[in-house]
Design an enzyme around this catalytic site. Structure first.
Site, PDB file in Angstrom:
ATOM      1  N   LYS A   1       6.258  -3.325  -9.463  1.00 28.41           N
ATOM      2  CA  LYS A   1       5.692  -4.571  -9.938  1.00 28.41           C
ATOM      3  C   LYS A   1       4.321  -4.330 -10.533  1.00 28.41           C
ATOM      4  O   LYS A   1       3.782  -5.176 -11.258  1.00 28.41           O
ATOM      5  CB  LYS A   1       5.513  -5.543  -8.752  1.00 28.41           C
ATOM      6  CG  LYS A   1       6.772  -5.815  -7.989  1.00 28.41           C
ATOM      7  CD  LYS A   1       6.427  -6.607  -6.705  1.00 28.41           C
ATOM      8  CE  LYS A   1       7.615  -6.671  -5.806  1.00 28.41           C
ATOM      9  NZ  LYS A   1       7.252  -7.068  -4.444  1.00 28.41           N
ATOM     10  N   GLY A   2       3.748  -3.170 -10.191  1.00 29.13           N
ATOM     11  CA  GLY A   2       2.343  -2.905 -10.488  1.00 29.13           C
ATOM     12  C   GLY A   2       1.937  -3.022 -11.947  1.00 29.13           C
ATOM     13  O   GLY A   2       0.793  -3.341 -12.249  1.00 29.13           O
TER      14      GLY A   2
ATOM     15  N   ASP B   1       1.359   1.437 -13.881  1.00 29.94           N
ATOM     16  CA  ASP B   1       0.023   1.011 -13.466  1.00 29.94           C
ATOM     17  C   ASP B   1      -0.876   2.215 -13.204  1.00 29.94           C
ATOM     18  O   ASP B   1      -2.004   2.268 -13.674  1.00 29.94           O
ATOM     19  CB  ASP B   1       0.101   0.094 -12.225  1.00 29.94           C
ATOM     20  CG  ASP B   1       0.881   0.698 -11.059  1.00 29.94           C
ATOM     21  OD1 ASP B   1       1.451   1.807 -11.196  1.00 29.94           O
ATOM     22  OD2 ASP B   1       0.932   0.054  -9.996  1.00 29.94           O
TER      23      ASP B   1
ATOM     24  N   ASP C   1      -0.449   8.783 -10.143  1.00 29.72           N
ATOM     25  CA  ASP C   1      -1.115   9.293  -8.942  1.00 29.72           C
ATOM     26  C   ASP C   1      -0.607  10.713  -8.692  1.00 29.72           C
ATOM     27  O   ASP C   1      -0.993  11.620  -9.423  1.00 29.72           O
ATOM     28  CB  ASP C   1      -0.790   8.310  -7.807  1.00 29.72           C
ATOM     29  CG  ASP C   1      -1.552   8.557  -6.534  1.00 29.72           C
ATOM     30  OD1 ASP C   1      -2.709   8.960  -6.608  1.00 29.72           O
ATOM     31  OD2 ASP C   1      -0.979   8.333  -5.446  1.00 29.72           O
TER      32      ASP C   1
ATOM     33  N   LYS D   1      -5.165   9.209 -11.874  1.00 30.23           N
ATOM     34  CA  LYS D   1      -5.935   9.829 -10.789  1.00 30.23           C
ATOM     35  C   LYS D   1      -5.621  11.324 -10.808  1.00 30.23           C
ATOM     36  O   LYS D   1      -4.770  11.795 -10.044  1.00 30.23           O
ATOM     37  CB  LYS D   1      -5.430   9.264  -9.450  1.00 30.23           C
ATOM     38  CG  LYS D   1      -6.250   8.183  -8.821  1.00 30.23           C
ATOM     39  CD  LYS D   1      -5.731   7.940  -7.409  1.00 30.23           C
ATOM     40  CE  LYS D   1      -6.030   6.553  -6.949  1.00 30.23           C
ATOM     41  NZ  LYS D   1      -5.390   6.248  -5.649  1.00 30.23           N
TER      42      LYS D   1
ATOM     43  N   PHE E   1      -8.629   4.254  -3.258  1.00 31.32           N
ATOM     44  CA  PHE E   1      -7.558   3.272  -3.398  1.00 31.32           C
ATOM     45  C   PHE E   1      -8.059   2.065  -4.179  1.00 31.32           C
ATOM     46  O   PHE E   1      -9.001   1.403  -3.789  1.00 31.32           O
ATOM     47  CB  PHE E   1      -7.016   2.855  -2.031  1.00 31.32           C
ATOM     48  CG  PHE E   1      -5.618   2.332  -2.154  1.00 31.32           C
ATOM     49  CD1 PHE E   1      -4.544   3.205  -2.197  1.00 31.32           C
ATOM     50  CD2 PHE E   1      -5.384   0.974  -2.275  1.00 31.32           C
ATOM     51  CE1 PHE E   1      -3.254   2.731  -2.355  1.00 31.32           C
ATOM     52  CE2 PHE E   1      -4.085   0.487  -2.436  1.00 31.32           C
ATOM     53  CZ  PHE E   1      -3.023   1.370  -2.465  1.00 31.32           C
ATOM     54  N   VAL E   2      -7.404   1.786  -5.301  1.00 30.57           N
ATOM     55  CA  VAL E   2      -7.861   0.690  -6.168  1.00 30.57           C
ATOM     56  C   VAL E   2      -6.868  -0.476  -6.147  1.00 30.57           C
ATOM     57  O   VAL E   2      -5.670  -0.289  -5.932  1.00 30.57           O
ATOM     58  CB  VAL E   2      -8.084   1.176  -7.618  1.00 30.57           C
ATOM     59  CG1 VAL E   2      -9.229   2.163  -7.686  1.00 30.57           C
ATOM     60  CG2 VAL E   2      -6.824   1.810  -8.206  1.00 30.57           C
TER      61      VAL E   2
ATOM     62  N   ASP F   1      -1.657  -3.327  -6.032  1.00 33.75           N
ATOM     63  CA  ASP F   1      -1.705  -4.003  -4.734  1.00 33.75           C
ATOM     64  C   ASP F   1      -2.179  -3.098  -3.614  1.00 33.75           C
ATOM     65  O   ASP F   1      -2.155  -1.866  -3.724  1.00 33.75           O
ATOM     66  CB  ASP F   1      -0.307  -4.497  -4.359  1.00 33.75           C
ATOM     67  CG  ASP F   1       0.623  -3.340  -3.967  1.00 33.75           C
ATOM     68  OD1 ASP F   1       0.739  -2.390  -4.770  1.00 33.75           O
ATOM     69  OD2 ASP F   1       1.196  -3.374  -2.864  1.00 33.75           O
TER      70      ASP F   1
ATOM     71  N   ARG G   1      -2.793  -8.307  -6.319  1.00 35.31           N
ATOM     72  CA  ARG G   1      -2.316  -8.039  -7.676  1.00 35.31           C
ATOM     73  C   ARG G   1      -2.910  -9.031  -8.676  1.00 35.31           C
ATOM     74  O   ARG G   1      -3.029  -8.743  -9.854  1.00 35.31           O
ATOM     75  CB  ARG G   1      -0.786  -8.138  -7.752  1.00 35.31           C
ATOM     76  CG  ARG G   1      -0.043  -7.085  -6.941  1.00 35.31           C
ATOM     77  CD  ARG G   1       1.428  -7.093  -7.332  1.00 35.31           C
ATOM     78  NE  ARG G   1       2.289  -6.434  -6.354  1.00 35.31           N
ATOM     79  CZ  ARG G   1       2.561  -5.141  -6.344  1.00 35.31           C
ATOM     80  NH1 ARG G   1       2.023  -4.338  -7.232  1.00 35.31           N
ATOM     81  NH2 ARG G   1       3.368  -4.635  -5.440  1.00 35.31           N
TER      82      ARG G   1
HETATM   83  P1  IMP Z   1       3.029   8.504  -7.388  1.00 37.42           P
HETATM   84  O1  IMP Z   1       4.497   8.758  -7.295  1.00 37.42           O
HETATM   85  O2  IMP Z   1       2.270   9.160  -6.279  1.00 37.42           O
HETATM   86  O3  IMP Z   1       2.418   8.841  -8.747  1.00 37.42           O
HETATM   87  O4  IMP Z   1       2.858   6.962  -7.067  1.00 37.42           O
HETATM   88  C1  IMP Z   1       2.537   6.062  -8.007  1.00 37.42           C
HETATM   89  C2  IMP Z   1       2.585   4.670  -7.407  1.00 37.42           C
HETATM   90  O5  IMP Z   1       1.803   4.590  -6.205  1.00 37.42           O
HETATM   91  C3  IMP Z   1       1.949   3.711  -8.358  1.00 37.42           C
HETATM   92  O6  IMP Z   1       2.880   3.192  -9.267  1.00 37.42           O
HETATM   93  C4  IMP Z   1       1.371   2.664  -7.439  1.00 37.42           C
HETATM   94  O7  IMP Z   1       2.344   1.686  -7.159  1.00 37.42           O
HETATM   95  C5  IMP Z   1       1.040   3.404  -6.173  1.00 37.42           C
HETATM   96  N1  IMP Z   1      -0.406   3.754  -6.094  1.00 37.42           N
HETATM   97  C6  IMP Z   1      -0.957   4.985  -6.168  1.00 37.42           C
HETATM   98  N2  IMP Z   1      -2.304   4.919  -6.054  1.00 37.42           N
HETATM   99  C7  IMP Z   1      -2.605   3.608  -5.919  1.00 37.42           C
HETATM  100  C8  IMP Z   1      -3.854   2.891  -5.785  1.00 37.42           C
HETATM  101  O8  IMP Z   1      -4.973   3.434  -5.766  1.00 37.42           O
HETATM  102  N3  IMP Z   1      -3.754   1.535  -5.659  1.00 37.42           N
HETATM  103  C9  IMP Z   1      -2.556   0.873  -5.680  1.00 37.42           C
HETATM  104  N4  IMP Z   1      -1.378   1.509  -5.812  1.00 37.42           N
HETATM  105  C10 IMP Z   1      -1.415   2.853  -5.936  1.00 37.42           C
HETATM  106 MG    MG Z   2       3.793   0.924  -8.856  1.00 37.09          MG
END
Ligand code: IMP
Ligand code: MG
Length: 197
Positions: free
Chosen positions: A46-47, A103, A106, A134, A157-158, A164, A170
């Site tokens: 949803k982000g 969004d 990470d 990030k 954490f943002v 969210d 959100r």
């Molecule tokens: P990844 O698979 O670790 O890249 O996860 C990405 C997902 O983790 C993003 O789409 C977000 O939903 C969530 N996420 C990662 N860091 C943050 C943050 O700082 N704030 C909020 N959601 C985050």
């Molecule tokens: Mg997400």
């Protein structure tokens, strides 16, 4: 626990005006690249919905949109790389130039998995657009790169502008860092209710 949308923010990282400015620049860049292509924007729910809604209004070439929902199983705030499709696309990807709209990039495991899955459906092309990046958190096994990046953020954490914490915040119109006591309080509460059960 009672959430307070504005007071739970420790510090604003990007204001509404800064986000608007950057999103309009991205829209221009994307419009230029896709002017002779068949653009399909894929928003990862949803982000990315707030970003997607703003970005598409800054894209000046014809495009289609679709949505996908994935859940990445998280160990606390760290994703384990185990990604599941919760809602799939409606559109057949053949003939489309896909732009995945996320969004935050990470660890990159969610986007890596998504790209692998969508490549099997043979679109013309796949590119990635992420509002936030990030880089310090990237999994070294993740090979994909984002083609469009809004802003880079430190390893904190943002929340806000679609992002969210525990499904809240959100709807904040800007991006901020959450006060560290909020996650701590939620953890406490969870432990207490588990003990009661
Ligand atoms: P990844 O698979 O670790 O890249 O996860 C990405 C997902 O983790 C993003 O789409 C977000 O939903 C969530 N996420 C990662 N860091 C943050 C943050 O700082 N704030 C909020 N959601 C985050
Ligand atoms: Mg997400």
């Amino acid at each position: 626990m009672k959430y307070d949308l504005v007071n739970d923010v420790e510090r604003v990282l990007f204001s509404e005006e800064e986000i608007e400015q950057r999103v309009s620049e991205l829209g221009k860049e994307i419009s230029e690249y896709y002017k002779d292509k068949n653009l399909l924007l894929v928003s990862v729910l949803k982000g990315s919905i707030v970003f997607m809604a703003d970005l598409m209004r800054h894209i000046t070439v014809p495009c289609s949109i679709d949505f996908m929902a994935v859940s990445s199983y998280k160990d606390g705030t760290v994703s384990t790389g185990n990604v599941q499709i919760r809602k799939d696309l409606d559109i057949d990807l053949k003939g489309y130039d896909l732009l995945i709209v996320e969004d935050i990039f990470d660890s990159g495991r969610t986007l890596q998995h998504l790209t692998d899955v969508l490549e099997l459906r043979h679109p013309n092309s796949i590119r990635l657009c992420t509002l936030l990046d990030k880089p310090d958190r990237r999994d070294p096994n993740v090979k994909i790169k984002a083609d469009y990046i809004g802003m880079q953020v430190p390893d904190l954490f943002v929340i806000g502008y679609g992002l969210d914490y525990a499904q809240k915040y959100r709807n904040l119109p800007y991006i901020g860092i959450i006060k560290p006591e909020i996650p701590a309080m939620l953890e406490e509460e969870k432990k207490r209710s588990e003990n009661k059960a």
